[in-house]
Design a protein around this motif. Structure first.
Motif, PDB file in Angstrom:
ATOM      1  N   TYR A  34       0.813  -1.214   0.000  1.00  0.00           N
ATOM      2  CA  TYR A  34       0.000   0.000   0.000  1.00  0.00           C
ATOM      3  C   TYR A  34       0.848   1.267   0.000  1.00  0.00           C
ATOM      4  O   TYR A  34       0.423   2.305  -0.526  1.00  0.00           O
ATOM      5  CB  TYR A  34      -0.973  -0.004   1.183  1.00  0.00           C
ATOM      6  N   LYS A 140      -0.015 -13.726  -0.867  1.00  0.00           N
ATOM      7  CA  LYS A 140      -1.255 -13.269  -0.205  1.00  0.00           C
ATOM      8  C   LYS A 140      -2.277 -14.370   0.094  1.00  0.00           C
ATOM      9  O   LYS A 140      -2.755 -14.469   1.220  1.00  0.00           O
ATOM     10  CB  LYS A 140      -1.889 -12.128  -0.998  1.00  0.00           C
ATOM     11  N   TYR A 166      -6.703  -9.315  10.045  1.00  0.00           N
ATOM     12  CA  TYR A 166      -7.175  -8.202   9.198  1.00  0.00           C
ATOM     13  C   TYR A 166      -6.694  -6.860   9.766  1.00  0.00           C
ATOM     14  O   TYR A 166      -6.417  -5.918   9.032  1.00  0.00           O
ATOM     15  CB  TYR A 166      -8.718  -8.236   9.093  1.00  0.00           C
ATOM     16  N   TRP A 320     -15.357  -2.837  -5.486  1.00  0.00           N
ATOM     17  CA  TRP A 320     -13.921  -2.469  -5.510  1.00  0.00           C
ATOM     18  C   TRP A 320     -13.642  -1.453  -6.615  1.00  0.00           C
ATOM     19  O   TRP A 320     -12.737  -0.631  -6.491  1.00  0.00           O
ATOM     20  CB  TRP A 320     -13.034  -3.703  -5.674  1.00  0.00           C
ATOM     21  N   PHE A 458     -10.774 -13.094  -4.938  1.00  0.00           N
ATOM     22  CA  PHE A 458      -9.704 -12.139  -5.250  1.00  0.00           C
ATOM     23  C   PHE A 458      -9.731 -11.738  -6.727  1.00  0.00           C
ATOM     24  O   PHE A 458      -9.378 -10.617  -7.074  1.00  0.00           O
ATOM     25  CB  PHE A 458      -8.333 -12.699  -4.842  1.00  0.00           C
TER      26      PHE A 458
HETATM   27  N1  GLN Z   1      -7.746  -4.330   2.037  1.00  0.00           N
HETATM   28  C1  GLN Z   1      -7.775  -5.752   2.037  1.00  0.00           C
HETATM   29  C2  GLN Z   1      -6.397  -6.314   1.817  1.00  0.00           C
HETATM   30  O1  GLN Z   1      -5.506  -5.664   1.376  1.00  0.00           O
HETATM   31  C3  GLN Z   1      -8.758  -6.308   0.994  1.00  0.00           C
HETATM   32  C4  GLN Z   1      -8.402  -5.934  -0.398  1.00  0.00           C
HETATM   33  C5  GLN Z   1      -9.240  -6.618  -1.472  1.00  0.00           C
HETATM   34  O2  GLN Z   1      -9.761  -7.723  -1.372  1.00  0.00           O
HETATM   35  N2  GLN Z   1      -9.379  -5.959  -2.581  1.00  0.00           N
HETATM   36  O3  GLN Z   1      -6.179  -7.453   2.093  1.00  0.00           O
END
Ligand code: GLN
Length: 527
Positions: A34, A140, A166, A320, A458
């Motif tokens: 991020y 992930k 989370y 999303w 996902f």
């Molecule tokens: N913010 C969460 C993560 O980074 C979910 C992101 C998503 O599924 N788009 O895991």
């Protein structure tokens, strides 16, 4: 698996030590992911002088691939590699990719329309993005699966384990948006990216040290098979080689656009990226698999639940698509149309992305408390109602920014507090959709295909990212020759686009609410 099937292990604060190993690994992975994402749009448009549209589309396609590849990463770990090795390999690719981003070469010269760019540096960047996307694909899904495996099936601590996990995701995201974005925007892009890489490396070292606490739950399903030779190379190394080759292919895919009449027409006259084509092909593959699975002898109740789950997954893509504006158009809006000084601090545009993660951290305990309470009172909304509200909140959060853009202050700018408020509403939407969706995957899916459905979840995020990139192009604006923007004109564009997105979110949410009785019936009334 019963509780006794798990070997003896150490615990800390009532959870297996392995949970904290996964927590820290994913915290640093998300820190790097991020932090880099908060900088990416600004880096592309301000340093390499990409135009807005190309910036949004690359942000969307890169993040889209990062969410599409877990489908493969999860499958490879399930069948051959095991989760632990997949996390180690993915982690190594991530360190290389994040550090690769730190090589920024020379800034582009000229203007956006006629820029002279450092082609070598841009190739290094594409390669780094490919390494990160494939790294996420390996890491992930598997780090999340390990968390699930640290608890016996009937262990009541599982949900709180996931809540803690989370939180780790969002602590990483919040810290990095504050620190990486600050350093990247104020001291140099390369320093920000390098910090992301160094912390990813720290996370990987931590995982290497902590892997002994995973209770042997993340090992390859058949270790012997990994040693069998494929073309003279043990299977394990062939998989790593395959991963590296995939990275090279992704490197090319990321920068390839297709100028093919019918496709371009379908995309409303815009060039289509190869990434989007690949994702659509994966989506079609998934749809074919899904239809065959529905008629592969499963019972009507199971079929109903699987259909409901697929509808929810498809809806999440739209969610999303709007939500991820926060890393694209919201950042652009913060950069160009916002007075970002408050409490005597001048916040950077990238730093505003931290608000979302901070709200998740604040709201999580409230929602963890709220759902069982509502349940006791018989007021817990059904899954599809929650998704409906998720879309509505997501739309309203975006709409609030649109309203702000319509009503700037005397200086023509908007206060940072609008962003603070908009994120609060947006994250209310996230709280009723994202963790709920993850849990729905595990409860609605036929158990033997739950891994595949997690991949599908996902993949929907991947579509969301790409849709977000396309929505972003609606808000593309041209700078003047000196790189500055006509603030009033920019505000009008942002207001228009944010309000349009609001209506899309609210309308889809209302449709979802109307569908609720049908969805409840199809899923057997339980949810
Ligand atoms: N913010 C969460 C993560 O980074 C979910 C992101 C998503 O599924 N788009 O895991």
């Amino acid at each position: 698996m019963s509780a006794s099937a798990l070997p003896a292990h150490r615990e800390f604060l009532g959870h297996p030590l392995g949970l904290y190993v996964c927590f820290l690994t994913e915290m640093w992975e998300r820190f790097s992911f991020y932090g880099m994402k908060a900088l990416l749009f600004l880096y592309l448009t301000k340093y390499h002088l990409f135009n807005d549209s190309d910036g949004y589309v690359l942000l969307g396609t890169y993040a889209g691939l990062a969410y599409a590849l877990p489908l493969l990463g999860g499958m490879i770990a399930d069948r051959w590699l095991g989760m632990r090795k997949a996390v180690l390999f993915g982690g190594a690719l991530l360190v290389l990719g994040q550090l690769g981003m730190a090589y920024t070469g020379n800034a582009a010269t000229g203007s956006v329309g006629a820029a002279v760019r450092d082609g070598f540096a841009i190739q290094v960047m594409y390669l780094s993005l490919a390494l990160i996307a494939v790294g996420v694909g390996f890491l992930k899904p598997n780090i999340s699966t390990i968390v699930g495996r640290l608890y016996a099936d009937n262990d009541p601590r599982r949900d709180s384990g996931f809540t803690i996990f989370y939180m780790g995701i969002n602590i990483g995201a919040a810290l990095s948006s504050l620190i990486v974005a600050y350093i990247g925007e104020n001291f140099g892009w390369g320093y920000g990216f390098a910090l992301a890489g160094v912390m990813m490396a720290a996370g990987l070292v931590q995982f290497m040290w902590g892997q002994k606490h995973l209770m042997g739950q993340a090992e390859p399903p058949n270790p012997g098979a990994l040693q069998t030779k494929v073309g003279g190379l043990p299977l394990e190394y062939s998989i790593y080689l395959w991963g590296i080759l995939t990275t090279l292919v992704v490197w090319v895919i990321l920068q390839t656009k297709i100028d093919f009449g019918p496709l371009t027409a379908l995309a409303g006259g815009h060039e289509v990226t190869l990434t989007e084509v690949v994702a659509v092909v994966m989506g079609i593959g998934l749809a074919v698999w899904f239809l065959r699975f529905l008629f592969s002898g499963i019972g009507p109740a199971e079929r109903g639940r699987m259909i409901v789950l697929m509808v929810l997954i498809a809806i999440s893509a739209l969610f999303w698509g709007i939500y991820e504006q926060s890393y694209g158009t919201w950042v652009a809006f913060a950069e160009r149309g916002m007075d970002r000084s408050t409490f005597g601090i001048e916040w950077t545009a990238g730093q505003t992305t931290s608000f979302g993660a901070i709200y998740v951290i604040l709201f999580s305990p409230i929602f963890a408390w709220l759902w069982p309470r509502l349940d006791k009172l018989g007021l817990n909304p059904s899954l599809s109602a929650k998704f409906g509200w998720g879309l509505i909140f997501c739309g309203l959060g975006t709409g609030l920014l649109g309203f702000a853009a319509q009503n700037p202050g005397a200086d023509g700018l908007v206060s940072l507090w609008w962003m603070v408020a908009a994120y609060a509403i947006l994250v209310l939407g996230e709280m009723v959709l994202s963790p709920i969706g993850l849990s729905a995957v595990t409860t609605l899916s036929v158990p033997r295909v739950v891994g595949m459905m997690m991949g599908a979840w996902f993949l929907a995020s991947a579509f969301g990212e790409m849709v977000a990139g396309r929505f972003g192009t609606w808000a593309a604006i041209e700078p003047r020759a000196d790189g500055s923007f006509d603030t009033a004109a920019a505000m009008a564009v942002y207001a228009d686009v944010f309000l349009r997105l609001m209506w899309i979110g609210v309308a889809a949410g209302v449709v979802m609410l109307l569908l609720t009785p049908w969805m409840k019936r199809a899923s057997g009334g339980a949810r």
